[in-house]
Design a protein around this motif. Sequence first.
Motif, PDB file in Angstrom:
ATOM      1  N   PRO A 184       0.735  -1.043   0.154  1.00  0.00           N
ATOM      2  CA  PRO A 184       0.212  -0.006   0.146  1.00  0.00           C
ATOM      3  C   PRO A 184       0.892   1.058   0.154  1.00  0.00           C
ATOM      4  O   PRO A 184       1.945   0.912   0.632  1.00  0.00           O
ATOM      5  CB  PRO A 184      -1.070   0.325   1.502  1.00  0.00           C
ATOM      6  CG  PRO A 184      -0.012  -1.598   1.657  1.00  0.00           C
ATOM      7  CD  PRO A 184       0.635  -2.362   0.824  1.00  0.00           C
ATOM      8  N   LYS A 185       0.445   2.801  -0.454  1.00  0.00           N
ATOM      9  CA  LYS A 185       1.152   3.450  -0.609  1.00  0.00           C
ATOM     10  C   LYS A 185       1.240   3.454   0.621  1.00  0.00           C
ATOM     11  O   LYS A 185       2.311   4.787   0.880  1.00  0.00           O
ATOM     12  CB  LYS A 185      -0.077   4.483  -1.700  1.00  0.00           C
ATOM     13  CG  LYS A 185       0.013   3.944  -2.821  1.00  0.00           C
ATOM     14  CD  LYS A 185       0.982   4.340  -4.139  1.00  0.00           C
ATOM     15  CE  LYS A 185       0.649   4.565  -5.393  1.00  0.00           C
ATOM     16  NZ  LYS A 185       2.320   3.445  -5.896  1.00  0.00           N
ATOM     17  N   TRP A 186       0.247   3.832   1.538  1.00  0.00           N
ATOM     18  CA  TRP A 186       0.695   4.677   2.817  1.00  0.00           C
ATOM     19  C   TRP A 186       1.933   3.528   3.714  1.00  0.00           C
ATOM     20  O   TRP A 186       2.835   4.615   4.306  1.00  0.00           O
ATOM     21  CB  TRP A 186      -0.310   4.406   3.923  1.00  0.00           C
ATOM     22  CG  TRP A 186      -0.500   2.932   4.219  1.00  0.00           C
ATOM     23  CD1 TRP A 186      -1.736   2.060   3.574  1.00  0.00           C
ATOM     24  CD2 TRP A 186      -0.408   2.177   5.069  1.00  0.00           C
ATOM     25  NE1 TRP A 186      -2.076   0.934   4.119  1.00  0.00           N
ATOM     26  CE2 TRP A 186      -0.523   1.789   4.944  1.00  0.00           C
ATOM     27  CE3 TRP A 186       0.740   2.227   6.089  1.00  0.00           C
ATOM     28  CZ2 TRP A 186      -0.789   0.067   6.458  1.00  0.00           C
ATOM     29  CZ3 TRP A 186       1.114   1.249   6.785  1.00  0.00           C
ATOM     30  CH2 TRP A 186       0.259   0.039   6.947  1.00  0.00           C
ATOM     31  N   LEU A 187       2.479   2.543   2.960  1.00  0.00           N
ATOM     32  CA  LEU A 187       3.561   1.542   3.655  1.00  0.00           C
ATOM     33  C   LEU A 187       4.464   2.148   3.416  1.00  0.00           C
ATOM     34  O   LEU A 187       5.672   3.040   3.193  1.00  0.00           O
ATOM     35  CB  LEU A 187       3.513   0.563   3.413  1.00  0.00           C
ATOM     36  CG  LEU A 187       4.594  -0.516   4.293  1.00  0.00           C
ATOM     37  CD1 LEU A 187       4.418  -0.019   5.790  1.00  0.00           C
ATOM     38  CD2 LEU A 187       4.062  -1.887   3.850  1.00  0.00           C
ATOM     39  N   ASN A 241       4.718   5.019   1.381  1.00  0.00           N
ATOM     40  CA  ASN A 241       5.676   6.814   2.241  1.00  0.00           C
ATOM     41  C   ASN A 241       5.374   6.645   2.978  1.00  0.00           C
ATOM     42  O   ASN A 241       5.347   7.856   4.088  1.00  0.00           O
ATOM     43  CB  ASN A 241       3.912   7.682   1.308  1.00  0.00           C
ATOM     44  CG  ASN A 241       4.502   7.258  -0.233  1.00  0.00           C
ATOM     45  OD1 ASN A 241       5.072   7.667  -0.655  1.00  0.00           O
ATOM     46  ND2 ASN A 241       3.521   7.162  -0.709  1.00  0.00           N
ATOM     47  N   SER A 242       5.952   5.578   4.028  1.00  0.00           N
ATOM     48  CA  SER A 242       5.505   6.319   5.876  1.00  0.00           C
ATOM     49  C   SER A 242       7.209   6.445   6.076  1.00  0.00           C
ATOM     50  O   SER A 242       8.060   7.201   5.580  1.00  0.00           O
ATOM     51  CB  SER A 242       5.284   4.216   6.578  1.00  0.00           C
ATOM     52  OG  SER A 242       7.131   3.758   6.067  1.00  0.00           O
ATOM     53  N   ALA A 248      10.427   9.369   0.612  1.00  0.00           N
ATOM     54  CA  ALA A 248       9.309   9.599   0.316  1.00  0.00           C
ATOM     55  C   ALA A 248       9.217  10.924   1.300  1.00  0.00           C
ATOM     56  O   ALA A 248       8.430  11.153   0.497  1.00  0.00           O
ATOM     57  CB  ALA A 248       7.992   8.068   1.719  1.00  0.00           C
ATOM     58  N   LYS A 249       9.717  10.959   2.086  1.00  0.00           N
ATOM     59  CA  LYS A 249       9.814  13.057   2.548  1.00  0.00           C
ATOM     60  C   LYS A 249       9.500  13.304   1.363  1.00  0.00           C
ATOM     61  O   LYS A 249       8.630  14.759   1.451  1.00  0.00           O
ATOM     62  CB  LYS A 249      10.061  12.869   3.865  1.00  0.00           C
ATOM     63  CG  LYS A 249      10.415  14.697   4.437  1.00  0.00           C
ATOM     64  CD  LYS A 249      11.428  14.576   5.180  1.00  0.00           C
ATOM     65  CE  LYS A 249      10.877  16.541   6.202  1.00  0.00           C
ATOM     66  NZ  LYS A 249      12.263  16.660   6.474  1.00  0.00           N
TER      67      LYS A 249
END
Length: 122
Positions: free
Chosen positions: A83-86, A88-89, A95-96
Motif C-alpha cells: 500500500p502507498k501509505w506503507l 510513503n511512511s 518518501a518525505k
Amino acid sequence: SYDLHRYARLPYSCTHCGSCGNVCPVKIPIPNYVFYWRTEIVEHHEDELIHRLEESGMALVLRNATNLSHAEKLGLWALRTLPKWLLNSPANPLAKDHANPDPPKETFREYYKRTKNQGNNN
C-alpha cells in the motif's frame, strides 16, 4: 575542523551515480570525496546500524546474477503490491521529499531479454 558525528549521514544521501562530478563546472571530483568521507565515517565508527545492514544486504543481493534477478522481481512486486501509505511512511526517508513514479511493467532484465534482438534485423 569538522564534526564527523554531526554530518555522518550526509555522504549516505548520495546514490553514487557520478552526475555531480560530471556537471561540476570546476571539475571537483565530488564522487571521490563522497567515497572518502563514507570510508572515514566507517573507520571512525560513526556509521549507523542501518547502513551496515543495507551494505550486508546488498552484498548478498549482488553476490551473483540469480540473487540480483530475484531481488529485482521482489522489489517490483513490492512496488506494485504494498500500500502507498506503507511505501510513503516514515520508514522510507526518501518518501518525505520524493514521490515514487508508477512501477514499470517488467524488470530491466525482462525488458532487455524481450527486446535485445529487435534492432538486429539488418
